[in-house]
Scaffold this motif. Structure first.
Motif, PDB file in Angstrom:
ATOM      1  N   ARG A 145      -3.318  -0.299  -9.569  1.00 39.37           N
ATOM      2  CA  ARG A 145      -4.215   0.377  -8.622  1.00 39.37           C
ATOM      3  C   ARG A 145      -5.189   1.309  -9.354  1.00 39.37           C
ATOM      4  O   ARG A 145      -6.366   1.368  -9.026  1.00 39.37           O
ATOM      5  CB  ARG A 145      -3.403   1.154  -7.593  1.00 39.37           C
ATOM      6  CG  ARG A 145      -4.248   1.825  -6.546  1.00 39.37           C
ATOM      7  CD  ARG A 145      -5.024   0.823  -5.712  1.00 39.37           C
ATOM      8  NE  ARG A 145      -5.812   1.522  -4.718  1.00 39.37           N
ATOM      9  CZ  ARG A 145      -7.076   1.222  -4.411  1.00 39.37           C
ATOM     10  NH1 ARG A 145      -7.663   0.187  -4.984  1.00 39.37           N
ATOM     11  NH2 ARG A 145      -7.714   1.922  -3.524  1.00 39.37           N
ATOM     12  N   ASP A 173       3.917   6.244  -8.988  1.00 45.46           N
ATOM     13  CA  ASP A 173       4.055   4.897  -8.446  1.00 45.46           C
ATOM     14  C   ASP A 173       2.973   4.695  -7.391  1.00 45.46           C
ATOM     15  O   ASP A 173       2.348   5.649  -6.924  1.00 45.46           O
ATOM     16  CB  ASP A 173       5.445   4.725  -7.831  1.00 45.46           C
ATOM     17  CG  ASP A 173       5.806   3.277  -7.533  1.00 45.46           C
ATOM     18  OD1 ASP A 173       5.077   2.361  -7.974  1.00 45.46           O
ATOM     19  OD2 ASP A 173       6.826   3.052  -6.860  1.00 45.46           O
ATOM     20  N   TYR A 174       2.746   3.442  -7.030  1.00 43.96           N
ATOM     21  CA  TYR A 174       1.843   3.116  -5.927  1.00 43.96           C
ATOM     22  C   TYR A 174       2.621   2.209  -4.991  1.00 43.96           C
ATOM     23  O   TYR A 174       3.121   1.167  -5.408  1.00 43.96           O
ATOM     24  CB  TYR A 174       0.564   2.420  -6.409  1.00 43.96           C
ATOM     25  CG  TYR A 174      -0.456   2.272  -5.319  1.00 43.96           C
ATOM     26  CD1 TYR A 174      -1.290   3.337  -4.987  1.00 43.96           C
ATOM     27  CD2 TYR A 174      -0.580   1.096  -4.591  1.00 43.96           C
ATOM     28  CE1 TYR A 174      -2.223   3.234  -3.976  1.00 43.96           C
ATOM     29  CE2 TYR A 174      -1.513   0.987  -3.571  1.00 43.96           C
ATOM     30  CZ  TYR A 174      -2.333   2.053  -3.269  1.00 43.96           C
ATOM     31  OH  TYR A 174      -3.243   1.955  -2.262  1.00 43.96           O
ATOM     32  N   GLU A 175       2.757   2.626  -3.745  1.00 45.36           N
ATOM     33  CA  GLU A 175       3.536   1.879  -2.771  1.00 45.36           C
ATOM     34  C   GLU A 175       2.655   1.423  -1.622  1.00 45.36           C
ATOM     35  O   GLU A 175       1.776   2.154  -1.177  1.00 45.36           O
ATOM     36  CB  GLU A 175       4.672   2.741  -2.220  1.00 45.36           C
ATOM     37  CG  GLU A 175       5.683   3.152  -3.264  1.00 45.36           C
ATOM     38  CD  GLU A 175       6.767   4.070  -2.725  1.00 45.36           C
ATOM     39  OE1 GLU A 175       6.655   4.536  -1.567  1.00 45.36           O
ATOM     40  OE2 GLU A 175       7.725   4.325  -3.460  1.00 45.36           O
ATOM     41  N   THR A 176       2.915   0.212  -1.171  1.00 40.35           N
ATOM     42  CA  THR A 176       2.237  -0.334  -0.003  1.00 40.35           C
ATOM     43  C   THR A 176       3.302  -0.635   1.036  1.00 40.35           C
ATOM     44  O   THR A 176       4.217  -1.420   0.787  1.00 40.35           O
ATOM     45  CB  THR A 176       1.477  -1.627  -0.350  1.00 40.35           C
ATOM     46  OG1 THR A 176       0.540  -1.323  -1.386  1.00 40.35           O
ATOM     47  CG2 THR A 176       0.732  -2.171   0.849  1.00 40.35           C
ATOM     48  N   GLY A 177       3.201   0.014   2.185  1.00 39.32           N
ATOM     49  CA  GLY A 177       4.160  -0.184   3.267  1.00 39.32           C
ATOM     50  C   GLY A 177       3.486  -0.768   4.488  1.00 39.32           C
ATOM     51  O   GLY A 177       2.287  -1.077   4.482  1.00 39.32           O
ATOM     52  N   ARG A 198       2.706   7.745  -5.110  1.00 42.54           N
ATOM     53  CA  ARG A 198       3.915   8.531  -4.900  1.00 42.54           C
ATOM     54  C   ARG A 198       4.274   9.193  -6.223  1.00 42.54           C
ATOM     55  O   ARG A 198       4.286   8.547  -7.265  1.00 42.54           O
ATOM     56  CB  ARG A 198       5.093   7.666  -4.444  1.00 42.54           C
ATOM     57  CG  ARG A 198       4.868   6.922  -3.171  1.00 42.54           C
ATOM     58  CD  ARG A 198       4.903   7.854  -1.962  1.00 42.54           C
ATOM     59  NE  ARG A 198       4.678   7.083  -0.740  1.00 42.54           N
ATOM     60  CZ  ARG A 198       3.546   7.088  -0.057  1.00 42.54           C
ATOM     61  NH1 ARG A 198       2.537   7.810  -0.480  1.00 42.54           N
ATOM     62  NH2 ARG A 198       3.413   6.387   1.037  1.00 42.54           N
ATOM     63  N   ALA A 224       2.792  -1.020 -10.694  1.00 43.24           N
ATOM     64  CA  ALA A 224       2.020  -1.009  -9.444  1.00 43.24           C
ATOM     65  C   ALA A 224       0.953   0.082  -9.473  1.00 43.24           C
ATOM     66  O   ALA A 224      -0.198  -0.126  -9.057  1.00 43.24           O
ATOM     67  CB  ALA A 224       2.946  -0.816  -8.242  1.00 43.24           C
ATOM     68  N   GLU A 243       1.431   2.521   5.760  1.00 43.10           N
ATOM     69  CA  GLU A 243       0.657   3.341   4.834  1.00 43.10           C
ATOM     70  C   GLU A 243       0.779   2.824   3.408  1.00 43.10           C
ATOM     71  O   GLU A 243       1.677   2.046   3.085  1.00 43.10           O
ATOM     72  CB  GLU A 243       1.119   4.801   4.886  1.00 43.10           C
ATOM     73  CG  GLU A 243       2.542   5.018   4.428  1.00 43.10           C
ATOM     74  CD  GLU A 243       2.990   6.469   4.551  1.00 43.10           C
ATOM     75  OE1 GLU A 243       2.274   7.286   5.147  1.00 43.10           O
ATOM     76  OE2 GLU A 243       4.057   6.782   4.021  1.00 43.10           O
ATOM     77  N   GLN A 244      -0.157   3.273   2.594  1.00 42.24           N
ATOM     78  CA  GLN A 244      -0.123   2.948   1.177  1.00 42.24           C
ATOM     79  C   GLN A 244      -0.659   4.140   0.408  1.00 42.24           C
ATOM     80  O   GLN A 244      -1.449   4.919   0.933  1.00 42.24           O
ATOM     81  CB  GLN A 244      -0.942   1.705   0.863  1.00 42.24           C
ATOM     82  CG  GLN A 244      -2.415   1.842   1.167  1.00 42.24           C
ATOM     83  CD  GLN A 244      -3.153   0.537   0.930  1.00 42.24           C
ATOM     84  OE1 GLN A 244      -2.558  -0.488   0.658  1.00 42.24           O
ATOM     85  NE2 GLN A 244      -4.457   0.581   1.031  1.00 42.24           N
ATOM     86  N   GLY A 245      -0.204   4.295  -0.832  1.00 40.62           N
ATOM     87  CA  GLY A 245      -0.711   5.395  -1.631  1.00 40.62           C
ATOM     88  C   GLY A 245       0.159   5.685  -2.825  1.00 40.62           C
ATOM     89  O   GLY A 245       1.205   5.069  -3.036  1.00 40.62           O
TER      90      GLY A 245
END
Length: 123
Positions: free
Chosen positions: A19, A84-88, A95, A15, A91-93
């Protein structure tokens, strides 16, 4: 500079690689440079910027067309970190799962590390 031979200083999840590759293409950059600076509630903050080329002694980690460049002075603090890249929902960004962190502020924007053995305290 501080890495173990054959072991990258950081790992990148798929992920995060996707990005980072998007950001590189949008800025026509060589990679995403990651470092540390003094600041924040806990003492240190991660820095990120798109870079045109790596500088001497910077480590480069590649995955699926994405490149992460680790600044020399940050390598010892980032060794073993998973990016990591997280999309919630809200928020997203990126980690950073960093095993070297001993404390972080409540908002998660700054971190602290154990003192480096043999290092002199700052005056």
């Amino acid at each position: 500079m501080f890495a173990m031979p054959g072991t990258p200083p950081v790992t990148i999840t798929p992920a995060a690689a996707a990005r980072i590759a998007q950001l590189m293409a949008g800025k026509n950059a060589y990679g995403l440079r990651i470092g540390l600076k003094k600041g924040g509630c806990a003492g240190m903050e991660y820095t990120m910027e798109m870079a045109e080329t790596p500088a001497p002694n910077e480590a480069v980690v590649e995955l699926d067309g994405a490149r992460v460049i680790i600044a020399p002075m940050a390598q010892m603090f980032l060794f073993g970190t998973e990016i990591d890249y997280e999309t919630g929902l809200l928020e997203q960004g990126f980690r950073f799962r960093n095993p070297n962190v001993t404390d972080s502020c409540g908002c998660g924007e700054s971190v602290n590390f154990a003192p480096i053995e043999g290092a002199r305290p700052a005056n």
